[in-house]
Scaffold this active site. Structure first.
Site, short mmCIF file in Angstrom:
data_model
loop_
_atom_site.label_atom_id
_atom_site.label_comp_id
_atom_site.label_asym_id
_atom_site.label_seq_id
_atom_site.Cartn_x
_atom_site.Cartn_y
_atom_site.Cartn_z
N ARG A 147 72.23 2.93 64.99
CA ARG A 147 71.22 3.38 65.95
C ARG A 147 69.79 3.05 65.53
NH1 ARG A 147 74.09 9.24 66.13
NH2 ARG A 147 74.92 8.40 64.18
N ASN A 194 22.97 -7.13 40.58
CA ASN A 194 22.92 -6.88 42.02
C ASN A 194 23.23 -8.18 42.75
OD1 ASN A 194 21.90 -4.82 44.18
ND2 ASN A 194 21.07 -6.81 44.76
N ASN A 220 35.53 -19.73 45.41
CA ASN A 220 36.48 -19.75 44.30
C ASN A 220 37.63 -20.73 44.48
OD1 ASN A 220 37.40 -18.14 46.43
ND2 ASN A 220 38.79 -17.00 45.10
C1 UD1 Z 1 77.79 13.62 60.95
C2 UD1 Z 1 78.89 14.65 61.21
C3 UD1 Z 1 78.44 15.62 62.30
C4 UD1 Z 1 77.14 16.27 61.90
C5 UD1 Z 1 76.08 15.22 61.54
C6 UD1 Z 1 74.90 15.89 60.91
C7 UD1 Z 1 81.00 13.49 60.80
C8 UD1 Z 1 82.18 12.85 61.42
N1 UD1 Z 1 80.09 13.97 61.63
O1 UD1 Z 1 77.65 12.87 62.16
O2 UD1 Z 1 79.43 16.60 62.52
O3 UD1 Z 1 76.67 17.09 62.95
O4 UD1 Z 1 76.60 14.28 60.56
O5 UD1 Z 1 73.84 14.99 60.69
O6 UD1 Z 1 80.92 13.59 59.59
N2 UD1 Z 1 78.72 7.45 56.05
C9 UD1 Z 1 79.43 6.86 55.02
N3 UD1 Z 1 80.59 6.18 55.32
C10 UD1 Z 1 81.09 6.09 56.58
C11 UD1 Z 1 80.35 6.71 57.63
C12 UD1 Z 1 79.19 7.38 57.33
O7 UD1 Z 1 79.03 6.90 53.87
O8 UD1 Z 1 82.12 5.47 56.75
C13 UD1 Z 1 77.50 8.15 55.72
C14 UD1 Z 1 76.30 7.64 56.48
O9 UD1 Z 1 75.63 6.64 55.72
C15 UD1 Z 1 75.43 8.89 56.62
C16 UD1 Z 1 76.45 10.02 56.63
O10 UD1 Z 1 77.64 9.50 56.10
O11 UD1 Z 1 74.56 9.04 55.53
C17 UD1 Z 1 76.69 10.58 58.03
O12 UD1 Z 1 77.16 9.55 58.86
P1 UD1 Z 1 76.68 9.39 60.37
O13 UD1 Z 1 77.39 8.23 60.96
O14 UD1 Z 1 75.23 9.42 60.45
O15 UD1 Z 1 77.31 10.72 60.99
P2 UD1 Z 1 76.83 11.48 62.28
O16 UD1 Z 1 77.33 10.79 63.48
O17 UD1 Z 1 75.39 11.77 62.21
CA CA Z 2 73.79 11.27 60.76
#
Ligand code: UD1
Ligand code: CA
Length: 463
Positions: free
Chosen positions: A15, A375, A384
């Protein structure tokens, strides 16, 4: 038993629509990941593991010493990321407490994590939830009629009723290690994104009769950054915290909403900051300095009592009691001595200006050293660059460079030497000498009257 912090940072951050991994986007001068690690450090974990994936190489180079990383490829969801971390930890993890947080939550503070770590003492797992007036995008916390936790349902999997729920999953958890490892084996990617969801371990733990504690938190603190508008909101909250803490430390700010101070900046009590000031990187400002309006300074040192306004400073040093601006550009390697001046429309680069020396107006000083008390007259320039290489200009102490002097480098102007206004100086000027390079002034007496007469004759002929 030990405490292990796991920071999830493998996601691409689709996103954000950016080549840069999401967790490396910056807010208030630090990456999102660095803010997340900062909070984690506050609860003194025995080990910290960052799960990397998208842009893994780039992300790991930013990790501080002592922080471990494990690569998750492909990225099959937060549950999969947690499983990868558990695999990295090995069997020792069974007795450990696993604190899980996300690298995209820069506003989480150590006190919240501390609460979560305390709550795990009497539960199998801890989840943090927040009430949000606009819960869109977050996983909703689904509870029974009597209010006990059932599960978390993601936005894309939720039905119309579930989308009305305002209590959301913050994405911060603690688990007893062995229980988490087992529960992760029981989750499946049966959802809209075909991903393994970490919150799906809660129904597993609950149906096995374990207790899951829900800790409530402030919506500001648990905001996730998934898009640029959220990044800007997080930046603004972090800046607000930074400014408030500087104000408590004795810094005056006329309008803190218009002051942008990075996390790595240091200020001394008595500094006065006016609107439109950006202090970035490792910039430091000494006591009593007055900064702004409208200053951008990165990796610069501003000495005690200096006055800097409407100016740009990059890797520059401004001595005690010196004056910069309005409209000065101090480029890397500029070092201004005490009580010196880089005034209106002055550009300097790789130049040292001695104590009490002044470049007050409309000048370019590049690759130069200017001695104490000298000055530099308005409109003077160090030439330069010869089109191929840069050359040095040396001006001694107590020198007086006349207005509009062109100093063609390499050239040396001695102590107490003087250059005549408008001179093009191509040869060294010895100590105490006057160098003038200028054609002799010619005077034509009565010229104005003759010109007037000529004009009237022409006008008559045209009638
Ligand atoms: C997640 C939660 C959601 C919560 C929200 C809060 C899940 C399924 N959902 O959603 O319930 O309300 O956070 O902010 O957990 N990441 C990995 N590996 C992956 C996928 C993600 O390391 O395979 C990491 C991302 O880099 C990020 C974090 O996990 O730092 C959260 O992932 P993101 O995809 O942002 O989850 P949300 O859709 O925000
Ligand atoms: Ca998130």
């Amino acid at each position: 038993m030990s405490l292990v912090a796991v920071v999830l940072a493998a996601g691409q951050g689709t996103r954000m629509k950016s080549e840069l991994p999401k967790v490396l986007h910056t807010a208030a001068g630090r990456t999102l990941l660095s803010w997340a690690l900062d909070a984690v450090t506050g609860v003194s974990p025995d080990r910290t593991v960052v799960v990397v994936g998208f842009g893994a190489g780039q992300v790991t180079t930013t990790l501080p010493e002592g922080v471990e990383s494990v690569t998750q490829t492909p990225q099959l969801g937060t549950g999969h990321a947690a499983a990868v971390a558990m695999g990295h930890l090995g069997t020792a993890r069974d007795d450990d407490i696993i604190l899980v947080t996300s690298a995209d939550m820069p506003l989480v503070t150590a006190p919240l994590l501390d609460k979560v770590v305390k709550a795990i003492e009497s539960a199998a797992a801890v989840m943090v939830s927040t009430e949000r007036a606009e819960p869109f995008g977050y996983g909703r916390v689904v509870r029974t009629d009597t209010g006990s936790l059932l599960r978390v349902i993601e936005e894309r999997d939720a039905d119309g009723d579930q989308r009305q729920i305002n209590e959301v999953n913050a994405g911060v958890y603690a688990f007893k290690g062995g229980l988490l490892a087992n529960a992760l084996k029981a989750i499946a990617p049966n959802n809209a994104q075909s991903e393994f969801y970490l919150p799906d371990v809660f129904p597993v733990l609950l149906s096995d009769g374990h207790r899951v504690e829900v800790v409530r938190a402030d919506p500001f603190e648990t905001m996730g950054v998934n898009s640029h508008d959220q990044l800007a909101q997080a930046d603004s909250v972090l800046r607000g915290r930074i400014n408030a803490s500087w104000q408590r430390a004795g810094i005056f700010m006329q309008d803190p909403a218009r002051v942008y101070i990075d996390a790595g900046v240091t200020l001394e009590p008595g500094v006065r900051i006016y609107p439109g000031v950006h202090l970035e990187g490792s910039t430091s400002v000494g006591p009593g300095a007055v900064i702004g309006p409208e200053v951008f300074a990165v990796d610069s040192v501003i000495g005690p009592g200096a006055r800097v306004w409407y100016s740009v400073l990059r890797s520059a040093q401004v001595g005690e009691g010196s004056e910069v601006g309005p409209y000065a550009s101090l480029r890397p390697g500029t070092v201004l001595g005490a009580r010196s001046k880089a005034g209106t429309f002055v550009e300097m680069k790789n130049t040292t200006l001695g104590d009490d020396a002044k470049v007050p107006h409309l000048s370019y000083m590049g690759d130069a050293s200017i001695g104490a008390r000298s000055n530099i007259g308005a409109g003077s320039i160090t030439c330069n660059f010869d089109g191929y290489e840069k050359h040095h200009t040396e001006i001694g102490e107590d020198a007086f460079i006349g207005s509009d002097t062109m100093l063609v480098a390499p050239v040396v102007v001695g102590d107490k030497a003087v250059t005549g206004a408008g001179s093009v100086i191509t040869r060294d000027v010895e100590e105490g000498a006057l160098a003038v390079e200028r054609s002799v002034q010619k005077e034509v007496p009565g010229y104005a009257a003759r010109r007037e007469e000529r004009h009237q004759t022409t006008a008559k002929n045209e009638e």
